[in-house]
Design a protein around this motif. Sequence first.
Motif, PDB file in Angstrom:
ATOM      1  N   ALA A 228       8.312  91.109  81.430  1.00 44.91           N
ATOM      2  CA  ALA A 228       8.993  89.963  80.804  1.00 44.91           C
ATOM      3  C   ALA A 228       9.780  89.130  81.800  1.00 44.91           C
ATOM      4  CB  ALA A 228       9.930  90.479  79.704  1.00 44.91           C
ATOM      5  N   SER A 229       9.365  89.166  83.079  1.00 44.75           N
ATOM      6  CA  SER A 229      10.186  88.440  84.062  1.00 44.75           C
ATOM      7  C   SER A 229       9.759  86.978  84.209  1.00 44.75           C
ATOM      8  CB  SER A 229      10.138  89.145  85.417  1.00 44.75           C
ATOM      9  OG  SER A 229       8.791  89.241  85.832  1.00 44.75           O
ATOM     10  N   GLY A 230       8.714  86.569  83.471  1.00 45.07           N
ATOM     11  CA  GLY A 230       8.237  85.179  83.600  1.00 45.07           C
ATOM     12  C   GLY A 230       9.302  84.174  83.187  1.00 45.07           C
TER      13      GLY A 230
ATOM     14  N   TYR B 178      15.355  79.137  81.105  1.00 45.50           N
ATOM     15  CA  TYR B 178      15.254  80.364  80.297  1.00 45.50           C
ATOM     16  C   TYR B 178      14.127  81.291  80.756  1.00 45.50           C
ATOM     17  CZ  TYR B 178      18.354  79.450  76.285  1.00 45.50           C
ATOM     18  OH  TYR B 178      19.428  79.284  75.465  1.00 45.50           O
ATOM     19  N   PRO B 179      14.276  82.596  80.486  1.00 42.73           N
ATOM     20  CA  PRO B 179      13.094  83.450  80.589  1.00 42.73           C
ATOM     21  C   PRO B 179      12.222  83.150  79.367  1.00 42.73           C
ATOM     22  CG  PRO B 179      14.973  84.701  79.803  1.00 42.73           C
ATOM     23  CD  PRO B 179      15.481  83.327  80.090  1.00 42.73           C
ATOM     24  N   LYS B 180      10.908  83.220  79.544  1.00 44.27           N
ATOM     25  CA  LYS B 180       9.980  82.933  78.445  1.00 44.27           C
ATOM     26  C   LYS B 180      10.304  83.766  77.202  1.00 44.27           C
ATOM     27  CE  LYS B 180       5.409  81.680  79.925  1.00 44.27           C
ATOM     28  NZ  LYS B 180       4.031  82.112  80.083  1.00 44.27           N
ATOM     29  N   GLY B 181      10.695  85.008  77.416  1.00 44.55           N
ATOM     30  CA  GLY B 181      10.893  85.943  76.317  1.00 44.55           C
ATOM     31  C   GLY B 181      12.028  85.595  75.376  1.00 44.55           C
TER      32      GLY B 181
ATOM     33  N   PHE C 196      11.595  96.651  79.028  1.00 41.33           N
ATOM     34  CA  PHE C 196      11.281  95.290  79.475  1.00 41.33           C
ATOM     35  C   PHE C 196      11.568  95.169  80.968  1.00 41.33           C
ATOM     36  CE2 PHE C 196      12.145  94.865  74.970  1.00 41.33           C
ATOM     37  CZ  PHE C 196      11.281  93.867  74.528  1.00 41.33           C
ATOM     38  N   THR C 197      10.607  94.633  81.731  1.00 41.33           N
ATOM     39  CA  THR C 197      10.894  94.326  83.142  1.00 41.33           C
ATOM     40  C   THR C 197      11.301  92.857  83.183  1.00 41.33           C
ATOM     41  OG1 THR C 197       8.625  93.672  83.674  1.00 41.33           O
ATOM     42  CG2 THR C 197       9.158  95.991  83.935  1.00 41.33           C
ATOM     43  N   ILE C 198      12.514  92.596  83.675  1.00 39.68           N
ATOM     44  CA  ILE C 198      13.061  91.233  83.618  1.00 39.68           C
ATOM     45  C   ILE C 198      13.597  90.812  84.986  1.00 39.68           C
ATOM     46  CG2 ILE C 198      13.625  91.422  81.161  1.00 39.68           C
ATOM     47  CD1 ILE C 198      16.493  92.074  81.862  1.00 39.68           C
TER      48      ILE C 198
ATOM     49  N   ASN D  75       2.000  91.658  77.690  1.00 43.16           N
ATOM     50  CA  ASN D  75       2.888  90.643  78.265  1.00 43.16           C
ATOM     51  C   ASN D  75       3.831  90.044  77.224  1.00 43.16           C
ATOM     52  OD1 ASN D  75       2.100  90.797  80.922  1.00 43.16           O
ATOM     53  ND2 ASN D  75       0.475  89.288  80.722  1.00 43.16           N
ATOM     54  N   ILE D  76       4.987  89.597  77.691  1.00 38.48           N
ATOM     55  CA  ILE D  76       6.038  89.071  76.817  1.00 38.48           C
ATOM     56  C   ILE D  76       5.586  87.856  76.001  1.00 38.48           C
ATOM     57  CG2 ILE D  76       7.060  87.588  78.635  1.00 38.48           C
ATOM     58  CD1 ILE D  76       9.132  89.483  76.001  1.00 38.48           C
TER      59      ILE D  76
END
Length: 512
Positions: A78-80, A164-167, A203-205, A288-289
């Motif tokens: 979720a780091s996108g 923002y992060p996409k998530g 979640f990987t952020i 993926n997120i």
Amino acid sequence: MTDFSQQDLEQLEKKGISKEKVLDQIETFKEGIPFVKLERAAVISDGILKFSEKEEKELIQYFESVRGDLALLKFVPASGAASRMFKAMFNFLEAYDPSQETLSTYIERTGDTAVQQFTSEMENLPFYEHIMDRVSAKANNLDEKAYLFVKEMLMEDGLNYGFYPKGLLPFHNYGKQSATPFEEHLKEAALYAKTGGNANLHFTISEQHDAMFKKEHMQAGPKISKETDTQFNITYSNQKPSTDTIAVDMKNKPFKDNDGSMLFRPGGHGALIENLNDQDADVIFIKNIDNVVIDENLQEVADSKKILAGVLTKVQARAFEYAKMLEHDTVSNEKLDEIKTFLENELNVRFSDNYEKLNPEEQLVLVKDKINRPIRVCGMVKNEGEPGGGPFWIYDSEGNVSLQIIESAQIDTSNKEQASILKNSTHFNPVDLICGVRNHKGKKYNLLDFVDAKQGFITEKTKEGKELKALELPGLWNGAMAFWNTIFVEVPLVTFNPVKTVNDLLKPTHQA
């Protein structure tokens, strides 16, 4: 030979990267990464399984019957950042001035179809009313309204969605409230990754978004817990600085910034094999997120996940039985042949031609090695012309054949034969994986032992006007899992619903 200065060595120590690792990476730049050699595309009944409705029901039942005894985890990269999602809109803000021309003149002049679609359908966006409440009073006409809407959406003094992060962006509008991908993943987990009322998610952020995710967790967690009668145990991790890769100049020497420090770049999603390796569960779902669905499609997605988990747990039960037998080294030749056939038919393992020439002890060692590996079951979607990787049978450098997910960038499309195999592929990878990472004794494998370092990517970039070469690590579901045992299964298109650009939110599948 690369000589490291004292400053270089201190930088490496701070990042937790060894000198040897950097030298290896520089060697990779010098040698180059060869294209993957495709043997053929994986298709239904040759590398991809397709089940009847009856078989699907049985697999769901099988998973439901064993899940109570299993530790389950949903792992979400979720780091996108959302900045790429809004690229066309950032360009629009720079290029358009409503006081100088009308919107229709601008669209005609630039041929900007992304802006045309966005401005004509923006009332269908999940955050439309929220933004309109803030800008409608300032707009004198429709063109100004569209311009101010985009500005409010992206700029720092507005909603700042570009950062923002996409998530954490609103993706779906359910009337009174909107839902973020983070929330939608919790709802999913409650359906297929829950045991005894608990669902575990990881979640990987990105580090800069830590506080934002924790805030969303505090707000959305209790609400979804109540709705789904589920206790969510949520953990987070960041990509490790030690997985960054060195950048080099065009002579393959470390690229230096103006302050004399070496330039390191994030290693791509392949770096997440380290984060995945830190997790431990019987079954790990990876998705993926940005790939989420509206409520009405949740059940179909959950059933699809249970089918994949049924395939994994069923095949794993047999693999574990065989692995136990092989431990005793007293397996009869008939039994060894049976296990080899199981590996070939159920786990798509291919043995080299000289297997028959080996003596029984050597055959035993080889079969043991092939069965004691993590297993991944990957959903594959029918190809609808989406970009991305796909399922192929490939040759490695020793001429061995295996089943892999390969990105188009890894294929030499100037080679007619290879281009034709790519063109004839029928499915692509939606990033829908179910992983078995423990052995028959319940001990977790060290996943770093199963990475093919030769499957990374070299790309050319520029920084401050200077050219450089960057190295991406083997992708998480590509080379990072190259030596796993692999099963591909066709899954329905509804399970693949990613948001790559803001206009994807206008698709019917994101309209609640």
